[in-house]
Design an enzyme around this catalytic site. Structure first.
Site, PDB file in Angstrom:
ATOM      1  N   HIS A 323       0.817  -1.228   0.000  1.00 50.22           N
ATOM      2  CA  HIS A 323       0.000   0.000   0.000  1.00 50.22           C
ATOM      3  C   HIS A 323       0.844   1.269   0.000  1.00 50.22           C
ATOM      4  O   HIS A 323       0.409   2.313   0.487  1.00 50.22           O
ATOM      5  CB  HIS A 323      -0.950   0.033   1.196  1.00 50.22           C
ATOM      6  CG  HIS A 323      -1.986  -1.052   1.174  1.00 50.22           C
ATOM      7  ND1 HIS A 323      -2.756  -1.327   0.075  1.00 50.22           N
ATOM      8  CD2 HIS A 323      -2.387  -1.926   2.135  1.00 50.22           C
ATOM      9  CE1 HIS A 323      -3.584  -2.321   0.352  1.00 50.22           C
ATOM     10  NE2 HIS A 323      -3.375  -2.702   1.591  1.00 50.22           N
ATOM     11  N   HIS A 352      -1.426  -3.501   7.625  1.00 51.69           N
ATOM     12  CA  HIS A 352      -1.274  -4.829   8.218  1.00 51.69           C
ATOM     13  C   HIS A 352       0.119  -5.061   8.786  1.00 51.69           C
ATOM     14  O   HIS A 352       0.623  -6.178   8.783  1.00 51.69           O
ATOM     15  CB  HIS A 352      -1.623  -5.942   7.217  1.00 51.69           C
ATOM     16  CG  HIS A 352      -3.047  -5.893   6.764  1.00 51.69           C
ATOM     17  ND1 HIS A 352      -3.666  -6.931   6.141  1.00 51.69           N
ATOM     18  CD2 HIS A 352      -3.979  -4.929   6.872  1.00 51.69           C
ATOM     19  CE1 HIS A 352      -4.914  -6.603   5.858  1.00 51.69           C
ATOM     20  NE2 HIS A 352      -5.123  -5.387   6.292  1.00 51.69           N
TER      21      HIS A 352
HETATM   22 FE   LIG Z   1      -7.384  -1.361   4.040  1.00 49.49          FE
END
Ligand SMILES: [Fe+2]
Ligand SMILES: *[C@@H]1O[C@H](CO)[C@@H](O)[C@H](O)[C@H]1NC(C)=O
Ligand SMILES: *[C@@H]1O[C@H](CO)[C@@H](O)[C@H](O)[C@H]1NC(C)=O
Ligand SMILES: *[C@@H]1O[C@H](CO)[C@@H](O)[C@H](O)[C@H]1NC(C)=O
Ligand SMILES: *[C@@H]1O[C@H](CO)[C@@H](O)[C@H](O)[C@H]1NC(C)=O
Ligand SMILES: *[C@@H]1O[C@H](CO)[C@@H](O)[C@H](O)[C@H]1NC(C)=O
Ligand SMILES: *[C@@H]1O[C@H](CO)[C@@H](O)[C@H](O)[C@H]1NC(C)=O
Ligand SMILES: *[C@H]1O[C@H](CO)[C@@H](O)[C@H](O)[C@H]1NC(C)=O
Length: 428
Positions: A323, A352
């Site tokens: 990301h 995460h």
């Molecule tokens: Fe997300």
């Protein structure tokens, strides 16, 4: 020069490398096993027994100042009553609040009866019992209202995001919930059920998530932020309206802060002013969210609420390849405002893995994940939850509790000094 600290939390994948120039990269790497969803017959998903028994009970703040609570729950057999009976610990006088019931369809799924009832005019700092399912099977829960808003009111927030419903999710929630000193309110930074990972976004997984989270969310308010997994945008099966399941199931008190959308809003609680932003709604110049935030920031009264906390899903500072830079466009729009208005802390999710960054106004270079950039103060490939423990107007103690081998381990912690009441020169 004022700065703010940004934190990214949360839960799956990735291999961070240990070379570091900026801050610290923890040598801890969680076992590289894929997180496995708990099966439908897991204990945490059990239906409460009894005809039309209320399930998926959860609460959130229901007004601007913490004197109202929105109670939500689902019944499956029939609509039943949407009333909540409630009374304070020291009073035998029981009151009744009525609400609204909604249902929705998503592809070939039909929801149960989703009830939302707001209880108003509560006393501060008081334990209340409440009951739902008044016509058939009645279930009882409780919550404690926050103390009256004030500059030196201590208050403890839990922080979590990207929870999902894997065995790891259960560890994260259990570590938070079972710790006797857990937070009094949960700041949830988006990505709830991950139902969209299932074929046709199987909304049954929204129901199982609701039952899973109930053991915490029925007893303390969870402050909701939307993430990408709340979008449920699936035109290929005729589902064109983003956030449909989330919007029907979860409520926010957005009107109280003059917002026109449930996805961005603010609340005051104890000594904190909390602004919730929507990473997946428009925020460019002239958009409703941009306008709202522009008007909201000057309203924050740091004499009344010294701590200015912002929640969003997609982080602005992320040195993880996963990301990477997805939060960049929002950073470009709002970073200078956050510096100007001395935001104390930003909590985000999405990645995460855990990372704590130092400050705003960074040189954010493309593809610059190794060596560890200077804005990154601590990062660790772990799941877990955080605690933000406000002591008074100047001090808050922050800690990250990672999951490890079934235990909770505190692996990062530091004192936060309020940007207005105890400014420190952290420009170096
Ligand atoms: Fe997300
Ligand atoms: C989830 O965690 C709770 C508390 O530790 C435990 O009682 C329960 O058995 C766990 N369930 C699953 C499916 O892991
Ligand atoms: C929805 O459709 C899928 C297949 O497309 C099927 O497996 C499932 O059983 C259906 N669910 C309902 C509630 O009809
Ligand atoms: C800010 O809050 C303080 C304390 O509640 C109050 O005395 C003051 O009038 C407020 N300031 C503004 C501009 O509303
Ligand atoms: C990071 O900080 C070091 C030491 O202050 C400096 O030499 C280096 O240029 C900085 N890197 C970036 C990308 O700002
Ligand atoms: C605020 O809290 C910190 C940490 O507990 C403490 O050291 C400090 O003395 C407190 N300030 C006041 C004015 O009580
Ligand atoms: C429980 O919470 C307290 C306060 O945040 C913390 O000091 C302690 O480490 C936590 N225990 C575990 C096992 O995480
Ligand atoms: C980012 O780094 C990768 C190698 O790590 C390189 O292939 C790529 O060209 C770089 N991109 C930019 C824009 O610098």
């Amino acid at each position: 020069m004022g700065r703010f600290q940004g934190l990214l939390l949360l839960a799956l994948v990735l291999n961070l490398v240990f070379v570091c120039n900026g801050g610290t990269t923890s040598i801890f790497v969680r076992k590289d096993e894929k997180s496995v969803d708990m099966p439908l017959d897991s204990d945490v998903f059990h239906l409460p027994s009894g005809y039309n028994a209320p399930q998926q009970v959860h609460i959130t703040q229901g007004d601007l100042v913490g004197r109202a609570v929105i109670v939500s729950w689902v019944t499956e057999d029939e609509s039943g009553s949407n009333a909540v009976r409630y009374w304070s610990e020291n009073s035998k006088h029981k009151k009744l609040a009525k609400g609204k019931t909604v249902t929705y369809r998503y592809f070939n799924y039909t929801s149960g009866f989703i009830h939302h009832t707001t209880i108003k005019n509560l006393k501060y700092n008081t334990k209340y019992y409440y009951e739902v399912g008044l016509e058939h099977t009645t279930r009882q829960f409780w919550f404690t209202t926050p103390p009256e808003i004030g500059p030196d009111v201590p208050y403890t927030f839990g922080v979590m995001g990207d929870l999902g419903q894997t065995f790891d999710s259960n560890r994260t929630l259990s570590h938070y919930h079972l710790n006797s000193t857990h937070g009094q309110t949960m700041l949830f930074v988006g990505d709830l059920s991950y139902a969209d990972d299932y074929p046709d976004h199987d909304n049954v997984r929204w129901d199982t998530w609701g039952r899973f989270a109930e053991r915490s969310a029925a007893y303390q308010p969870w402050i909701w932020t939307v993430g990408n997994h709340e979008l449920d945008f699936a035109p290929e099966i005729g589902e064109n309206k983003p956030f449909k399941p989330f919007s029907h199931r979860y409520r926010t008190p957005y009107k109280a802060s003059q917002s026109t959308s449930p996805f961005w809003y603010s609340i005051k609680r104890a000594s904190a002013h909390i602004i919730v932003l929507a990473s997946y709604s428009a925020y460019g110049k002239y958009t409703p969210q941009y306008q709202w935030l522009e008007e909201e920031l000057p309203k924050v009264n740091r004499t009344e609420t010294p701590w200015l906390i912002v929640l969003m899903h997609s982080p602005w500072y992320n040195s993880n390849s996963y990301h990477y830079m997805e939060g960049e466009t929002m950073r470009v729009m709002f970073e200078s405002w956050f510096v100007k208005y001395k935001v104390d802390v930003v909590f985000a999710g999405h990645v995460h893995a855990y990372e704590r960054s130092v400050s705003a106004n960074i040189l954010y270079l493309v593809n610059y994940t190794e060596p560890q950039p200077n804005y990154s103060a601590f990062r660790e490939a772990s799941f877990g939850h955080a605690i933000f423990d406000i002591k008074n107007r100047t001090h808050a103690y922050y800690s990250w509790h990672r999951n490890q081998d079934g235990d909770a381990v505190k692996s990062d912690s530091l004192w936060f000094f309020n940007r207005v009441w105890k400014p420190v020169d952290d420009s170096t």
